[in-house]
Design a protein around this motif. Structure first.
Motif, PDB file in Angstrom:
ATOM      1  N   VAL A 117       0.798  -1.256  -0.054  1.00  0.00           N
ATOM      2  CA  VAL A 117      -0.062  -0.123   0.004  1.00  0.00           C
ATOM      3  C   VAL A 117       0.729   1.145  -0.028  1.00  0.00           C
ATOM      4  O   VAL A 117       0.741   2.320  -0.710  1.00  0.00           O
ATOM      5  CB  VAL A 117      -0.970   0.141   1.136  1.00  0.00           C
ATOM      6  CG1 VAL A 117      -1.536   1.368   1.191  1.00  0.00           C
ATOM      7  CG2 VAL A 117      -1.861  -1.189   0.967  1.00  0.00           C
ATOM      8  N   LEU A 118       1.993   1.309   0.790  1.00  0.00           N
ATOM      9  CA  LEU A 118       2.856   2.375   0.834  1.00  0.00           C
ATOM     10  C   LEU A 118       3.555   2.884  -0.450  1.00  0.00           C
ATOM     11  O   LEU A 118       3.342   3.712  -0.980  1.00  0.00           O
ATOM     12  CB  LEU A 118       3.945   2.176   1.914  1.00  0.00           C
ATOM     13  CG  LEU A 118       5.081   3.232   2.015  1.00  0.00           C
ATOM     14  CD1 LEU A 118       4.634   4.489   2.422  1.00  0.00           C
ATOM     15  CD2 LEU A 118       6.418   2.640   2.975  1.00  0.00           C
ATOM     16  N   LEU A 119       3.980   1.739  -1.039  1.00  0.00           N
ATOM     17  CA  LEU A 119       4.941   1.890  -2.407  1.00  0.00           C
ATOM     18  C   LEU A 119       3.834   2.238  -3.635  1.00  0.00           C
ATOM     19  O   LEU A 119       4.165   3.129  -4.441  1.00  0.00           O
ATOM     20  CB  LEU A 119       5.650   0.636  -2.597  1.00  0.00           C
ATOM     21  CG  LEU A 119       7.027   0.826  -2.024  1.00  0.00           C
ATOM     22  CD1 LEU A 119       7.111   0.852  -0.784  1.00  0.00           C
ATOM     23  CD2 LEU A 119       7.987  -0.254  -2.822  1.00  0.00           C
ATOM     24  N   LEU A 120       2.601   1.666  -3.513  1.00  0.00           N
ATOM     25  CA  LEU A 120       1.663   2.100  -4.576  1.00  0.00           C
ATOM     26  C   LEU A 120       1.187   3.489  -4.292  1.00  0.00           C
ATOM     27  O   LEU A 120       0.821   4.244  -5.365  1.00  0.00           O
ATOM     28  CB  LEU A 120       0.443   1.082  -4.327  1.00  0.00           C
ATOM     29  CG  LEU A 120       0.454  -0.312  -4.916  1.00  0.00           C
ATOM     30  CD1 LEU A 120      -0.897  -1.070  -4.334  1.00  0.00           C
ATOM     31  CD2 LEU A 120       0.796  -0.287  -6.500  1.00  0.00           C
ATOM     32  N   PHE A 121       1.079   4.101  -3.015  1.00  0.00           N
ATOM     33  CA  PHE A 121       0.944   5.520  -3.049  1.00  0.00           C
ATOM     34  C   PHE A 121       2.047   6.405  -3.283  1.00  0.00           C
ATOM     35  O   PHE A 121       1.936   7.367  -4.090  1.00  0.00           O
ATOM     36  CB  PHE A 121       0.677   5.626  -1.572  1.00  0.00           C
ATOM     37  CG  PHE A 121       0.380   7.128  -1.293  1.00  0.00           C
ATOM     38  CD1 PHE A 121      -0.737   7.773  -1.552  1.00  0.00           C
ATOM     39  CD2 PHE A 121       1.324   7.912  -0.312  1.00  0.00           C
ATOM     40  CE1 PHE A 121      -1.112   9.215  -1.066  1.00  0.00           C
ATOM     41  CE2 PHE A 121       0.985   9.073   0.032  1.00  0.00           C
ATOM     42  CZ  PHE A 121       0.042   9.994  -0.415  1.00  0.00           C
ATOM     43  N   VAL A 122       3.253   5.835  -2.745  1.00  0.00           N
ATOM     44  CA  VAL A 122       4.628   6.692  -3.095  1.00  0.00           C
ATOM     45  C   VAL A 122       4.758   7.054  -4.469  1.00  0.00           C
ATOM     46  O   VAL A 122       5.348   7.898  -5.125  1.00  0.00           O
ATOM     47  CB  VAL A 122       5.868   6.115  -2.213  1.00  0.00           C
ATOM     48  CG1 VAL A 122       7.185   6.829  -2.476  1.00  0.00           C
ATOM     49  CG2 VAL A 122       5.511   6.410  -0.841  1.00  0.00           C
ATOM     50  N   GLY A 123       4.631   5.776  -5.210  1.00  0.00           N
ATOM     51  CA  GLY A 123       4.710   5.648  -6.642  1.00  0.00           C
ATOM     52  C   GLY A 123       3.996   6.621  -7.512  1.00  0.00           C
ATOM     53  O   GLY A 123       4.324   6.861  -8.690  1.00  0.00           O
TER      54      GLY A 123
END
Length: 423
Positions: A322-328
C-alpha cells in the motif's frame, strides 16, 4: 521530530519543482552540517562512497546498449517475425508486442527504454490492423514495465548495490516473475482484443514471412541469450556482461543492421551519460540521507516497533504494498528504490522475509509506479510518441491495472516463484 521535519522539507522541495537528487542533498547536507556538526570533508567522502561501487558500473553500459538497440526499425522486425506466427489468434499482433517486450526487457533493463523501443513500431503497426490508438499506446506502456523485472534490470542493480546482495541472484530471481507477468499481460491482451474486435486474424501461420525475417532478426535475438545465459552460467559478472552487451549492440547497429552511424552513436552516448548522471545524482543524495537516518536510528526504531507490536509478515507486506503504491504516484522508480530500500529491507529481514523475495516485490511495485499518474513515466513517454493526452492513455491502461494487482498478489504470496531458480 527531526525525521518528520526532514521528510516534510523534502516533500516541500519536490513539490516546488526541485529535482529529487538535489532535494535529498540539500536536506542531508544541512542536517549533517548544522545538527551533527559533521565536517564537510567527511560528508564528501560519504557521498562518494554511495556511488563507489563496482556493481554500479553496469548501469551506464546497460543504458548505452539499450539506447542503441532502440534505434532503427529493429522493433518492427521482431514484431513482424513474432506476429507472422501468432496472428492465428485474435489480437495476434498485440500478443506479439507482449512477447517482444521480453526481448527488449532482456536488452536494456529499463522500463522507459523498453517503452521507447517498442512505442514507435507498435503505434505504426497496430492501428493498421484495426487496433485502437489508445489501446495501442496503453499496451506499449504496460509491456514496457517488464523491463524492470527481467534481467538485466537496473532496479535490481540498484537494490543489490545498496543492500550488498549478489546482483546475479537478483537477476535470476526476476526471471520467472517477469515471464509470469508477460503471461498475465498476454491473457489480458487477447481478452480485450476479442472483446473489442481488435486485430486481423489469419487462418494459418505465415511461415514465408517468418523465414524471411528470421535471418535478419537473429543477430538481435541472440543478445538476450548472451546476457542472461552468461550470467546464469556464471561465465561473466553482471558488470562484465554490461560491457559486453554495449560492445555487441555497437557492432549490431553499426555493422550488421546499419541503423546508426557514428554521429548517432555519439548522440546515444551523450544521452546515456545524462541518464546515468541522473541516476548517480539520486544515489548521491540518497546515500547521504541514508547515512543520516542511520545516525538518527530510524531503521532500528522502526524494526523494534514492529517486533514489539508482533506484526505478522503478511501484514507487513500488505503495508509495504500500500505504501509503495501510494509513493509511486509521486516519485520515479529510482527515487523510490534508493530512498526506501535502506529503511524497508532491515525491517523485512527482521520479519523473516527472504531479502531476495522482498527485492522482487519492490521491483513489481516500481513497475506499477511507472503506470500510475501523475508521475508515471511510461504514460508520459507514450503521450509524447502518440500525441495523445495523458488521461486517454490512463483510460486505456485501466484494464491492465487489475492484471498488475493479480501479479502483485502472486509474487507476494508465492515466494518460491522468485527463489526456486536461485536456490
Amino acid at each position: 521530530m527531526t525525521t518528520a521535519l526532514s521528510v516534510l522539507a523534502l516533500l516541500l522541495l519536490v513539490a516546488m519543482g526541485v529535482h529529487v537528487a538535489i532535494a535529498l542533498g540539500i536536506i542531508a547536507v544541512a542536517l549533517m552540517l548544522f545538527s551533527f556538526q559533521i565536517p564537510p570533508v567527511l560528508i564528501a567522502q560519504m557521498a562518494w562512497g554511495s556511488i563507489d561501487s563496482y556493481a554500479l558500473v553496469a548501469i551506464p553500459f546497460f543504458i548505452f546498449a539499450g539506447n542503441l538497440m532502440s534505434r532503427g526499425d529493429l522493433a518492427l522486425v521482431i514484431l513482424n517475425l513474432v506476429g507472422s506466427v501468432i496472428r492465428v489468434f485474435r489480437g495476434g499482433v498485440a500478443l506479439a508486442l507482449a512477447a517482444s517486450s521480453v526481448f527488449f526487457a532482456a536488452v536494456n533493463g529499463s522500463s522507459v527504454a523498453c517503452t521507447v523501443a517498442l512505442g514507435p513500431a507498435a503505434v505504426k503497426l497496430l492501428p493498421k490492423e484495426n487496433y485502437d490508438v489508445r489501446f495501442s499506446a496503453a499496451l506499449v506502456a504496460v509491456c514496457g514495465t517488464v523491463g524492470l523485472m527481467i534481467p538485466p534490470s537496473l532496479t535490481f542493480i540498484l537494490i543489490g548495490s545498496i543492500t550488498g546482495m549478489p546482483i546475479t541472484d537478483l537477476f535470476i530471481a526476476g526471471l520467472l516473475p517477469g515471464l509470469m507477468e508477460v503471461m498475465l499481460l498476454s491473457f489480458t491482451t487477447v481478452w480485450i482484443s476479442r472483446l473489442r474486435g481488435f486485430g486481423v486474424k489469419q487462418d494459418a501461420p505465415d511461415w514465408v514471412t517468418f523465414r524471411r525475417e528470421l535471418p535478419r532478426a537473429s543477430g538481435a535475438l541472440f543478445m538476450p541469450v548472451l546476457i542472461i545465459g552468461s550470467i546464469y552460467m556464471g561465465i561473466f559478472t553482471p558488470t562484465e556482461v554490461s560491457a559486453l552487451a554495449a560492445l555487441y549492440a555497437l557492432v549490431l547497429v553499426l555493422l550488421v543492421y546499419r541503423t546508426a552511424g557514428v554521429g548517432t552513436v555519439w548522440d546515444v552516448g551523450k544521452q546515456s551519460v545524462m541518464q546515468t548522471v541522473m541516476i548517480y545524482g539520486v544515489l548521491l543524495g540518497a546515500g547521504l540521507l541514508t547515512a543520516l537516518l542511520t545516525r538518527l536510528g530510524l531503521g532500528s526504531e522502526l524494526t523494534a516497533m514492529l517486533k514489539a507490536a508482533d506484526v505478522a509478515p503478511w501484514m507487513f507486506l500488505l503495508a509495504v504494498n500500500v505504501l509503495l503504491l501510494f509513493v509511486g504516484m509521486f516519485l520515479d522508480g529510482v527515487s523510490m528504490i534508493v530512498l526506501l530500500t535502506p529503511i524497508l529491507f532491515p525491517m523485512a529481514t527482521a520479519m523473516g522475509i527472504d531479502p531476495i523475495h522482498f527485492a522482487v516485490i519492490m521491483t513489481a511495485l516500481v513497475e506499477v509506479a511507472t503506470l500510475t499518474p501523475p508521475i508515471g513515466l511510461n504514460l508520459f513517454v507514450m503521450s509524447r510518441i502518440t500525441a495523445l493526452p495523458i488521461h486517454a492513455i490512463v483510460s486505456g491502461v485501466l484494464p491492465f491495472y487489475a492484471t498488475r494487482i493479480v501479479g502483485l498478489i502472486i509474487i507476494n504470496a508465492w515466494p518460491a516463484l522468485s527463489l526456486v531458480l536461485v536456490r
